[in-house]
Enzyme design. Structure first.
Site, PDB file in Angstrom:
ATOM      1  N   GLY A  86      -5.985  15.262  29.440  1.00 22.30           N
ATOM      2  CA  GLY A  86      -6.412  16.787  29.283  1.00 22.30           C
ATOM      3  C   GLY A  86      -6.794  16.798  27.853  1.00 22.30           C
ATOM      4  O   GLY A  86      -7.426  16.237  27.397  1.00 22.30           O
ATOM      5  N   GLU A  87      -6.206  17.993  27.271  1.00 20.78           N
ATOM      6  CA  GLU A  87      -6.530  18.330  25.949  1.00 20.78           C
ATOM      7  C   GLU A  87      -5.320  18.096  24.944  1.00 20.78           C
ATOM      8  O   GLU A  87      -4.479  19.064  25.212  1.00 20.78           O
ATOM      9  CB  GLU A  87      -7.316  19.533  25.772  1.00 20.78           C
ATOM     10  CG  GLU A  87      -7.898  20.060  24.506  1.00 20.78           C
ATOM     11  CD  GLU A  87      -8.983  19.024  24.065  1.00 20.78           C
ATOM     12  OE1 GLU A  87      -9.814  18.535  24.764  1.00 20.78           O
ATOM     13  OE2 GLU A  87      -8.778  18.926  22.974  1.00 20.78           O
ATOM     14  N   SER A  88      -5.248  17.213  24.263  1.00 23.65           N
ATOM     15  CA  SER A  88      -4.027  16.917  23.616  1.00 23.65           C
ATOM     16  C   SER A  88      -3.527  18.065  22.569  1.00 23.65           C
ATOM     17  O   SER A  88      -2.345  18.353  22.538  1.00 23.65           O
ATOM     18  CB  SER A  88      -4.052  15.832  22.686  1.00 23.65           C
ATOM     19  OG  SER A  88      -5.058  15.599  21.904  1.00 23.65           O
ATOM     20  N   CYS A 132      -4.231   8.765  28.169  1.00 19.07           N
ATOM     21  CA  CYS A 132      -5.272   9.313  27.364  1.00 19.07           C
ATOM     22  C   CYS A 132      -4.731  10.659  26.574  1.00 19.07           C
ATOM     23  O   CYS A 132      -3.941  10.185  25.663  1.00 19.07           O
ATOM     24  CB  CYS A 132      -6.318  10.044  28.153  1.00 19.07           C
ATOM     25  SG  CYS A 132      -7.841  10.208  27.316  1.00 19.07           S
ATOM     26  N   ILE A 156     -12.468   8.494  29.324  1.00 22.00           N
ATOM     27  CA  ILE A 156     -13.193   9.696  28.885  1.00 22.00           C
ATOM     28  C   ILE A 156     -12.781  10.374  27.422  1.00 22.00           C
ATOM     29  O   ILE A 156     -11.502  10.678  27.660  1.00 22.00           O
ATOM     30  CB  ILE A 156     -12.574  10.683  30.193  1.00 22.00           C
ATOM     31  CG1 ILE A 156     -12.966  10.248  31.488  1.00 22.00           C
ATOM     32  CG2 ILE A 156     -13.551  11.952  29.986  1.00 22.00           C
ATOM     33  CD1 ILE A 156     -12.331  10.843  32.518  1.00 22.00           C
ATOM     34  N   HIS A 166      -8.067   6.549  31.885  1.00 12.91           N
ATOM     35  CA  HIS A 166      -7.216   6.958  33.137  1.00 12.91           C
ATOM     36  C   HIS A 166      -6.945   6.175  34.454  1.00 12.91           C
ATOM     37  O   HIS A 166      -7.936   6.096  35.025  1.00 12.91           O
ATOM     38  CB  HIS A 166      -8.387   8.118  33.499  1.00 12.91           C
ATOM     39  CG  HIS A 166      -8.196   9.543  32.204  1.00 12.91           C
ATOM     40  ND1 HIS A 166      -7.682  10.503  32.669  1.00 12.91           N
ATOM     41  CD2 HIS A 166      -8.903   9.434  31.258  1.00 12.91           C
ATOM     42  CE1 HIS A 166      -7.972  11.268  31.778  1.00 12.91           C
ATOM     43  NE2 HIS A 166      -8.709  10.783  30.820  1.00 12.91           N
ATOM     44  N   GLU A 221      -5.592   6.763  36.935  1.00 16.41           N
ATOM     45  CA  GLU A 221      -5.204   7.644  38.043  1.00 16.41           C
ATOM     46  C   GLU A 221      -6.664   8.038  38.728  1.00 16.41           C
ATOM     47  O   GLU A 221      -6.549   8.351  39.941  1.00 16.41           O
ATOM     48  CB  GLU A 221      -4.779   8.858  37.874  1.00 16.41           C
ATOM     49  CG  GLU A 221      -5.527  10.206  37.172  1.00 16.41           C
ATOM     50  CD  GLU A 221      -5.785   9.970  35.604  1.00 16.41           C
ATOM     51  OE1 GLU A 221      -5.649   8.785  35.175  1.00 16.41           O
ATOM     52  OE2 GLU A 221      -6.343  10.792  35.163  1.00 16.41           O
TER      53      GLU A 221
HETATM   54  N1  GLN Z   1     -10.177  13.935  23.895  1.00 14.57           N
HETATM   55  C1  GLN Z   1      -8.891  14.474  24.600  1.00 14.57           C
HETATM   56  C2  GLN Z   1      -7.902  14.893  23.490  1.00 14.57           C
HETATM   57  O1  GLN Z   1      -8.404  14.494  22.524  1.00 14.57           O
HETATM   58  C3  GLN Z   1      -8.423  13.396  25.437  1.00 14.57           C
HETATM   59  C4  GLN Z   1      -9.280  13.295  26.654  1.00 14.57           C
HETATM   60  C5  GLN Z   1      -8.792  12.765  27.796  1.00 14.57           C
HETATM   61  O2  GLN Z   1      -7.391  13.143  27.962  1.00 14.57           O
HETATM   62  N2  GLN Z   1      -9.639  12.367  28.862  1.00 14.57           N
HETATM   63  O3  GLN Z   1      -7.140  15.555  23.484  1.00 14.57           O
END
Ligand code: GLN
Length: 197
Positions: free
Chosen positions: A54-56, A86, A141, A177, A179
């Site tokens: 997701g977005e960390s 990720c 990703i 990922h 999943e």
């Molecule tokens: N780029 C995202 C981050 O830095 C991580 C990307 C992902 O979880 N696919 O949070």
């Protein structure tokens, strides 16, 4: 035995992980009850935990604010398995070189966000993983680079000479990922191998 699997669901992909956990459980003639974690109070009942992508920065803020972060730390302290993928790995790391990410420090590794395969945002790679007979189809990703691993961290897979799957005790982290394909072997390795050891 039915495994209680908590999937952090404050932000990011959840249902794909739920299906992967169920597939991995079925391969062991077991079942898994997936619990979506959006608030404090649920993690203590979970046998295993999954921190998805997701977005960390967002994930970090929400788990700190809600108190879920402390519960994740207690889960790891009790020796229970975690799979962090990720953005989940970014949050789990000991440092993400970003002030907006409050390090959970449950794996002895540091990461740099969005640094893997900068030339193209996403790619799939056949990955040799320790203990797997066939390569794992790994989908990256906007993946983080793991730029340091501690002495007790096992590197399970590397791509481009950099670690992309690691294990530190009962915590498994992937830059990719697992999943997003039908292949449940990473979830299997993280949850069922560690439960049996
Ligand atoms: N780029 C995202 C981050 O830095 C991580 C990307 C992902 O979880 N696919 O949070």
């Amino acid at each position: 035995m039915s495994l209680r699997a908590g999937v952090l669901a404050v932000q990011g992909d959840v249902s794909e992980h739920a299906r992967a956990i169920e597939r991995a459980a079925a391969a062991h003639d077991e079942s898994a009850e997936v619990i979506e974690i959006r608030e404090a109070g649920l993690v203590p009942d979970c046998d295993v935990l999954l921190l998805p992508g997701g977005e960390s920065t967002t994930i970090s803020r929400l788990i700190q604010r809600s108190g879920i972060a402390d519960e994740i730390a207690a889960h790891v302290g009790a020796g229970k398995p975690v799979l962090a993928t990720c953005a989940g790995l970014i949050v789990a790391a000991s440092d993400a070189h970003d002030d907006r990410v409050d390090a959970l420090n449950i794996v002895d590794a540091t990461v740099e966000r969005n640094a893997f395969g900068r030339q193209k945002d996403s790619f799939e790679a056949p990955l040799e993983v320790t203990g797997f007979d066939e390569p794992f189809p790994a989908v990256f990703i906007r993946a983080p680079v793991i730029d340091y691993v501690g002495p007790d961290v096992e590197v399970l897979a590397s791509w481009d000479d950099r670690p992309v799957a690691i294990r530190d005790g009962h915590v498994v982290g992937t830059a990719f990922h697992p999943e997003l394909t039908e292949d449940p072997r990473i979830h299997d390795l993280a949850f069922f191998d560690s439960l049996e050891s």
